[in-house]
Design an enzyme around this catalytic site. Sequence first.
Site, PDB file in Angstrom:
ATOM      1  N   CYS A 109     -19.832  58.904  71.142  1.00  0.00           N
ATOM      2  CA  CYS A 109     -19.397  57.872  70.154  1.00  0.00           C
ATOM      3  C   CYS A 109     -17.682  58.154  70.213  1.00  0.00           C
ATOM      4  O   CYS A 109     -17.193  56.964  70.195  1.00  0.00           O
ATOM      5  CB  CYS A 109     -19.776  58.385  68.673  1.00  0.00           C
ATOM      6  N   CYS A 110     -17.104  59.142  70.184  1.00  0.00           N
ATOM      7  CA  CYS A 110     -15.866  59.297  70.298  1.00  0.00           C
ATOM      8  C   CYS A 110     -15.489  58.609  71.639  1.00  0.00           C
ATOM      9  O   CYS A 110     -14.155  58.007  71.756  1.00  0.00           O
ATOM     10  CB  CYS A 110     -15.318  60.751  70.388  1.00  0.00           C
ATOM     11  N   CYS A 191     -12.374  58.740  61.041  1.00  0.00           N
ATOM     12  CA  CYS A 191     -13.377  57.884  60.674  1.00  0.00           C
ATOM     13  C   CYS A 191     -14.316  58.240  59.469  1.00  0.00           C
ATOM     14  O   CYS A 191     -14.453  59.487  59.054  1.00  0.00           O
ATOM     15  CB  CYS A 191     -14.687  57.836  62.025  1.00  0.00           C
ATOM     16  N   CYS A 194     -17.173  60.939  60.202  1.00  0.00           N
ATOM     17  CA  CYS A 194     -16.854  62.241  60.420  1.00  0.00           C
ATOM     18  C   CYS A 194     -15.617  62.709  59.650  1.00  0.00           C
ATOM     19  O   CYS A 194     -14.992  63.950  60.055  1.00  0.00           O
ATOM     20  CB  CYS A 194     -16.451  62.184  61.888  1.00  0.00           C
ATOM     21  N   CYS A 217     -11.544  64.771  69.278  1.00  0.00           N
ATOM     22  CA  CYS A 217     -12.188  63.501  69.595  1.00  0.00           C
ATOM     23  C   CYS A 217     -12.140  63.235  71.013  1.00  0.00           C
ATOM     24  O   CYS A 217     -13.032  62.602  71.685  1.00  0.00           O
ATOM     25  CB  CYS A 217     -11.854  62.099  68.926  1.00  0.00           C
TER      26      CYS A 217
HETATM   27  S1  SF4 Z   1     -14.800  60.355  64.991  1.00  0.00           S
HETATM   28 FE1  SF4 Z   1     -16.966  59.991  64.727  1.00  0.00          FE
HETATM   29  S2  SF4 Z   1     -17.198  57.854  63.961  1.00  0.00           S
HETATM   30 FE2  SF4 Z   1     -15.364  57.936  64.939  1.00  0.00          FE
HETATM   31  S3  SF4 Z   1     -15.615  57.849  67.080  1.00  0.00           S
HETATM   32 FE3  SF4 Z   1     -15.784  59.847  67.023  1.00  0.00          FE
HETATM   33  S4  SF4 Z   1     -17.844  60.297  66.446  1.00  0.00           S
HETATM   34 FE4  SF4 Z   1     -17.574  58.086  66.195  1.00  0.00          FE
END
Ligand code: SF4
Length: 232
Positions: A109-110, A191, A194, A217
């Site tokens: 996701c990151c 985010c 998280c 991240c």
């Molecule tokens: S911090 Fe969490 S929601 Fe944001 S990009 Fe990374 S995994 Fe995704």
Amino acid sequence: MLKRSGPYAGLEQAPLIAALHRDFGNRLTLVSSFGAEAAVLLHMAASVHRSIPVIFVDTGKHFWQTRYYRAKLIDLLGLTDVRVVAANPRRLAVADPAGTLSATNSDACCNLRKVEPLERALTGFGAVLSGRKRHHGAGRETLSPVSIDHAGRIKAEPLASFPAGDVARYFERHKLPQHPLVGHGFRSIGCMDCTARGGTAADPRAGRWAATDKFECGIHLGPDGRFVRTGA
Ligand code: SF4
């Protein structure tokens, strides 16, 4: 302070930003999350030149308070070139159609929402400013104020040796507004998926990816997870 040689030896904070601006002009950029401590570096950069490009990576998962704070700081500091970048919508639709990837694979996701868009946005820049600090821990204890990143860009951390107490003093001295969530117990803000309330003076990032072993991240690492050398 770590011992350094080279053109930026001994420089930190605004003098380091000024030297990089002198050498790189509009090829110098600042990457900001507009989080809890972001105003310090943004204020220093604006004091050098308000037109230094600022890149904000919009993951689509930010608190509304962060977007509000971004607008407030842009106005207050007179920032003239804030660039909002985001994931490719087609990639997003394929890789995370339900928007739940953070729960099943936070690294992916990151990578999708932060690392890839930032890497595209940094194309053409020769030097990048970031606001990381050694006192944040989590692997940042030996942070060098100047490194060379995986793409050969100067990676500068003007606040590397900034003590924790100086952050609050800097806010006070320059009458900078706090991120609205700081008053609700958030010490580090990313985010929504998280970020949890909490963190301590000794570990301000404890609310990030809480209860997991993840602590970065990935935007500060190259594709191989490392910088290639330090001490530029
Ligand atoms: S911090 Fe969490 S929601 Fe944001 S990009 Fe990374 S995994 Fe995704």
